[in-house]
Design an enzyme around this catalytic site. Structure first.
Site, PDB file in Angstrom:
ATOM      1  N   SER A 135       0.857  -1.184   0.000  1.00 26.14           N
ATOM      2  CA  SER A 135       0.000   0.000   0.000  1.00 26.14           C
ATOM      3  C   SER A 135       0.892   1.233   0.000  1.00 26.14           C
ATOM      4  CB  SER A 135      -0.869   0.002   1.269  1.00 26.14           C
ATOM      5  OG  SER A 135      -1.476   1.261   1.474  1.00 26.14           O
ATOM      6  N   TYR A 148      -2.610  -1.714  10.331  1.00 30.32           N
ATOM      7  CA  TYR A 148      -2.594  -1.971   8.890  1.00 30.32           C
ATOM      8  C   TYR A 148      -1.337  -1.375   8.261  1.00 30.32           C
ATOM      9  CZ  TYR A 148      -4.072  -1.920   4.004  1.00 30.32           C
ATOM     10  OH  TYR A 148      -4.129  -2.102   2.638  1.00 30.32           O
ATOM     11  N   VAL A 181      -8.373   2.674  -3.008  1.00 27.61           N
ATOM     12  CA  VAL A 181      -9.090   2.074  -4.135  1.00 27.61           C
ATOM     13  C   VAL A 181     -10.498   1.702  -3.682  1.00 27.61           C
ATOM     14  CG1 VAL A 181      -9.107   0.145  -5.774  1.00 27.61           C
ATOM     15  CG2 VAL A 181      -6.935   1.201  -5.117  1.00 27.61           C
TER      16      VAL A 181
END
Length: 240
Positions: A135, A148, A181
């Site tokens: 990411s 995350y 996204v």
């Protein structure tokens, strides 16, 4: 790499970015097997002509079960796309430690364990590739998703070291860094989001070109900012 005729294992391939990567690789002649957790989404992928494997990848037993399901088949391209988010913001409430552990395993431990298990058969192919989907948050974290961000930064670091280890072998190692996204994981989020089809297109193009990284969409701008001032990149992203 010419993907036509290549055997691909794509985790998290029944929705979102993974589904679009699968579709685009299949359209180019690759043989794609996808994993996923949702039976209905997997059934839909089977209807499109994909091989599907139900797999959760939330612990070592899950990963080992996937490897067992693969049998002795050849694999030319392994795409570690499966991942999950977790709420971990003390400004909102106390995080769930079990959900935190599950996120860490799915996003970091599972790709490493799967790579370890499949490395012998990848090395046995004339050419092969490992694609780890991280990411833009692996470059600079935001303020509300520290776990995350940490898992993606960890997978980024692992990918860079693995690429060095496999330099000179037939196994190419690539990292794909998507921006925000439109997926199930980002449902309800505010802000401009990239269409998964467009994100997948840039990732597949990078695979075909043997790129070490696919900096997708706005991640290109983040990389440029980070190259000038890592502190500025962090300040910008921590506000989100």
């Amino acid at each position: 790499m010419d993907v036509a005729g290549k055997s691909v294992l794509l985790t998290g391939g029944s929705s979102g970015i993974g589904r679009e990567i699968a579709r685009q690789l299949k359209a180019k002649g690759a043989k794609v097997a996808v994993t996923g957790r949702d039976k209905e989404r997997l059934a839909a992928m089977r209807d499109e002509g994909f091989e599907t494997i139900e797999a959760r990848l939330g612990n070592a037993h899950d990963v080992d079960g996937l490897v067992a399901d693969l049998g002795t088949r050849d694999i030319d391209i392994l795409i570690n796309n499966a991942g999950q988010g977790v709420d971990h913001d003390f400004r909102v409430g106390a995080p769930d430690p079990d959900a935190t552990d599950a996120c860490i395993y799915a996003n970091l431990h599972a790709p490493i364990r799967l790579i370890t298990a499949l490395m012998p058969r990848l090395k046995a192919r004339p050419e092969a590739a490992i694609v780890n989907v991280t990411s833009g948050l692996a470059i600079a974290p935001n303020g509300r998703s520290p776990v995350y961000c940490a898992t993606k930064a960890g997978l980024r670091s692992y990918t860079q070291s693995l690429r060095e280890q496999l330099s000179g072998t037939g196994v190419h190692v690539m990292e794909a860094l998507p921006p925000l996204v439109e997926t199930n994981m980002t449902a309800g989020r505010e802000g401009k989001m990239m269409a998964p089809q467009d994100c997948a297109r840039q990732i597949v193009d990078a695979i075909e070109r043997d790129r070490p990284e696919a900096n997708v969409g706005q991640v290109k701008l983040l990389r440029r900012i980070y190259s000038i001032s890592p502190a500025l990149a962090r300040r910008i992203m921590l506000r989100f």
